[in-house]
Design a protein around this motif. Sequence first.
Motif, PDB file in Angstrom:
ATOM      1  N   SER A  10      -6.122   0.144   9.351  1.00 31.24           N
ATOM      2  CA  SER A  10      -6.833   1.076   8.707  1.00 31.24           C
ATOM      3  C   SER A  10      -7.969   2.063   9.668  1.00 31.24           C
ATOM      4  O   SER A  10      -7.919   3.208   8.634  1.00 31.24           O
ATOM      5  N   GLN A  17      -7.392  10.434  11.557  1.00 32.08           N
ATOM      6  CA  GLN A  17      -7.300  11.503  10.537  1.00 32.08           C
ATOM      7  C   GLN A  17      -9.320  11.998  10.902  1.00 32.08           C
ATOM      8  O   GLN A  17      -8.334  13.114  10.760  1.00 32.08           O
ATOM      9  N   VAL A  37      -6.518  17.787   2.674  1.00 38.17           N
ATOM     10  CA  VAL A  37      -6.394  16.302   2.726  1.00 38.17           C
ATOM     11  C   VAL A  37      -6.182  15.446   1.361  1.00 38.17           C
ATOM     12  O   VAL A  37      -5.332  14.611   1.445  1.00 38.17           O
ATOM     13  N   THR A  40      -2.318  16.317   0.412  1.00 38.38           N
ATOM     14  CA  THR A  40      -1.242  15.263   1.232  1.00 38.38           C
ATOM     15  C   THR A  40      -1.537  13.477   0.665  1.00 38.38           C
ATOM     16  O   THR A  40      -0.082  13.058   0.968  1.00 38.38           O
TER      17      THR A  40
ATOM     18  N   TRP B  31      -0.817   0.380  -5.261  1.00 38.91           N
ATOM     19  CA  TRP B  31      -0.360   1.900  -5.201  1.00 38.91           C
ATOM     20  C   TRP B  31      -1.091   2.891  -6.339  1.00 38.91           C
ATOM     21  O   TRP B  31      -0.978   4.014  -5.915  1.00 38.91           O
ATOM     22  N   ALA B  34      -4.057   3.736  -5.436  1.00 35.48           N
ATOM     23  CA  ALA B  34      -3.846   4.852  -4.358  1.00 35.48           C
ATOM     24  C   ALA B  34      -4.426   6.399  -4.890  1.00 35.48           C
ATOM     25  O   ALA B  34      -4.334   7.451  -4.773  1.00 35.48           O
ATOM     26  N   THR B  35      -3.081   6.940  -5.787  1.00 37.81           N
ATOM     27  CA  THR B  35      -2.603   7.056  -6.213  1.00 37.81           C
ATOM     28  C   THR B  35      -3.298   8.412  -6.941  1.00 37.81           C
ATOM     29  O   THR B  35      -3.678   9.427  -7.172  1.00 37.81           O
ATOM     30  N   GLY B  70      -1.735  15.325   7.788  1.00 39.19           N
ATOM     31  CA  GLY B  70      -2.913  14.517   8.498  1.00 39.19           C
ATOM     32  C   GLY B  70      -3.566  13.247   7.357  1.00 39.19           C
ATOM     33  O   GLY B  70      -3.664  12.442   6.925  1.00 39.19           O
ATOM     34  N   GLY B  71      -3.729  13.936   6.045  1.00 37.25           N
ATOM     35  CA  GLY B  71      -4.007  13.583   4.985  1.00 37.25           C
ATOM     36  C   GLY B  71      -3.450  12.508   4.330  1.00 37.25           C
ATOM     37  O   GLY B  71      -3.675  11.532   3.294  1.00 37.25           O
ATOM     38  N   ALA B  72      -1.546  12.188   4.704  1.00 39.05           N
ATOM     39  CA  ALA B  72      -1.023  11.612   3.918  1.00 39.05           C
ATOM     40  C   ALA B  72      -1.213  10.335   5.074  1.00 39.05           C
ATOM     41  O   ALA B  72      -0.977   9.041   3.769  1.00 39.05           O
ATOM     42  N   LEU B  73      -1.723   9.847   6.050  1.00 38.71           N
ATOM     43  CA  LEU B  73      -1.924   8.378   6.528  1.00 38.71           C
ATOM     44  C   LEU B  73      -2.946   7.936   5.323  1.00 38.71           C
ATOM     45  O   LEU B  73      -3.128   6.776   5.495  1.00 38.71           O
ATOM     46  N   ALA B  74      -4.073   8.997   4.654  1.00 38.49           N
ATOM     47  CA  ALA B  74      -4.606   7.972   3.440  1.00 38.49           C
ATOM     48  C   ALA B  74      -3.783   7.023   2.623  1.00 38.49           C
ATOM     49  O   ALA B  74      -4.151   5.875   2.661  1.00 38.49           O
ATOM     50  N   ALA B  75      -2.879   7.624   2.399  1.00 37.63           N
ATOM     51  CA  ALA B  75      -1.589   6.034   2.045  1.00 37.63           C
ATOM     52  C   ALA B  75      -2.057   4.437   1.857  1.00 37.63           C
ATOM     53  O   ALA B  75      -2.827   4.270   1.730  1.00 37.63           O
ATOM     54  N   VAL B  76      -2.316   4.758   3.249  1.00 37.21           N
ATOM     55  CA  VAL B  76      -1.842   3.414   4.207  1.00 37.21           C
ATOM     56  C   VAL B  76      -3.275   3.516   3.929  1.00 37.21           C
ATOM     57  O   VAL B  76      -3.677   1.955   4.260  1.00 37.21           O
ATOM     58  N   ILE B  77      -4.467   4.314   4.630  1.00 35.72           N
ATOM     59  CA  ILE B  77      -5.655   3.915   5.131  1.00 35.72           C
ATOM     60  C   ILE B  77      -6.082   2.966   3.630  1.00 35.72           C
ATOM     61  O   ILE B  77      -6.435   2.038   3.799  1.00 35.72           O
ATOM     62  N   GLY B  80      -4.384  -0.745   3.114  1.00 34.57           N
ATOM     63  CA  GLY B  80      -4.900  -1.528   4.335  1.00 34.57           C
ATOM     64  C   GLY B  80      -6.000  -1.427   3.660  1.00 34.57           C
ATOM     65  O   GLY B  80      -7.004  -3.289   3.549  1.00 34.57           O
ATOM     66  N   ASN B  81      -7.124  -0.851   3.261  1.00 29.18           N
ATOM     67  CA  ASN B  81      -8.099  -1.048   2.626  1.00 29.18           C
ATOM     68  C   ASN B  81      -8.942  -1.892   1.154  1.00 29.18           C
ATOM     69  O   ASN B  81      -9.533  -3.191   1.582  1.00 29.18           O
ATOM     70  N   VAL B  83      -6.055  -4.104   0.347  1.00 26.59           N
ATOM     71  CA  VAL B  83      -6.170  -5.916   0.733  1.00 26.59           C
ATOM     72  C   VAL B  83      -6.665  -6.615   1.979  1.00 26.59           C
ATOM     73  O   VAL B  83      -7.429  -7.662   1.699  1.00 26.59           O
ATOM     74  N   ALA B  84      -7.562  -5.549   2.637  1.00 32.23           N
ATOM     75  CA  ALA B  84      -8.302  -6.252   3.519  1.00 32.23           C
ATOM     76  C   ALA B  84      -9.972  -6.651   1.967  1.00 32.23           C
ATOM     77  O   ALA B  84     -10.552  -7.883   3.224  1.00 32.23           O
TER      78      ALA B  84
END
Lengths: 158, 141
Positions: A10, A17, A37, A40, B31, B34-35, B70-77, B80-81, B83-84
Motif C-alpha cells: 500500500s 500515486q 482521482v 477512477t 471491496w 473500498a467501493t 493513477g487514482g485506480a491504484l487506490a483500489a489496491v491501496i 491492502g490498508n 487487511v493490514a
Amino acid sequence: MIGIILALLSGSLVGLQNIFNSKVNEHIGSWATTSLVLGTGFLASFMIGLLVEGTDLFTLHHTQPWYWFSGMIGVGVVISIVNGIKQLGPTYAISILLTSQLVFALLWDSLGWFGLEQVPFTSKQMFGVLMIVGGILVFKLSGGKVKKQEQAGRAEAV
Amino acid sequence: MRGILFAIAGGAFITLQSVANARISEGIGSWQAATITQLTGFVTAFIIFMFVRDGKWQDLKQVKPWYAAGGALAAVIIFGNIVAIQQIGVTMAVSGVLIAQLIITFLIDSTGAFGVVKQKMRLPQFIGIGMMIIGVIILGI
C-alpha cells in the motif's frame, strides 16, 4: 506477515500515486484532480470487487448510516494536504504529515477508539514511534542543497 | 502556522480514513468498503468541483493517460490498508505504509523516474530509513 507485506505494498502505491496526482494537478485544478482521482479509484474498486465477490458486492446487510459519509474524510485529506504543501513547501509539509499520521495511529490504538482492539500504550511503543519520527525527520529534512535548488527552480518556474 | 495545522489535520484525516475503512469492511466486506468510500468521496469532490470549476476536461488531454489513471491504484491501496490494520493493528500498519512510501518516493527521486527532478541518495536518507525500520521492529517485538 501478510499484514506487513500488504502495508508495504500500500505504501509503495501511495508514493506512486502522490507523484501521478501532482502530475495531473499541473494541468487541472485541485478539485478537478480530486474528482478524477476518487472517480477512477471508485471504478477500479468496483470492477475488482465485482470480479472477486460477484453480485455479493451489492449485498450490504449491516450498513450503518455513517458509512455513506466516510468518503468525505477523503476530501478532508486532499484539502489539508494541498493547503499544507502550498503554505510550507513539500518537504516540510510531508514531514509533519507523516509524523501526525503515526501519532494519531498510536493515539487511537492505545485508546481503542472506533471499536479497535485496544493496544496498551507502553514505553516500548513510545520508543518505537520516536525512532520512526526521528527517522522521518532525518530522511526528509536533510535533503540539503539539492532540495533547496529544486524548490528555487520551482519558484522560478512559477 | 496555518500550514502546520493543515499538515497535522491531513495526517489525522489519513489515519481516520484507514480506521474508518477497516471498520466499514468488518460490517460489509473489504471491496464493498473500498467501493462505497470512493464513490461517496467522488460525489462530494465532484459537487464541489461543479461550484469551483477549476479545470476543464480539455486540459486533461495534456495529461498522460498513465498519470490520469493513477487514482485506480487506490483500489489496491485501500484493500491492502484494511487487511493490514485488521492483522497487525493501526500503529504497525501505518508505520509500514510510511516506510514503503518514503522508500518508493526516494527511489523515484534518486532515479529521476516519471520526469521528477533527480536527486542523489545520501547518507542521511540511509540513516533515516534505518531508524524507521528499527522503530517498526521495536513496535513489533
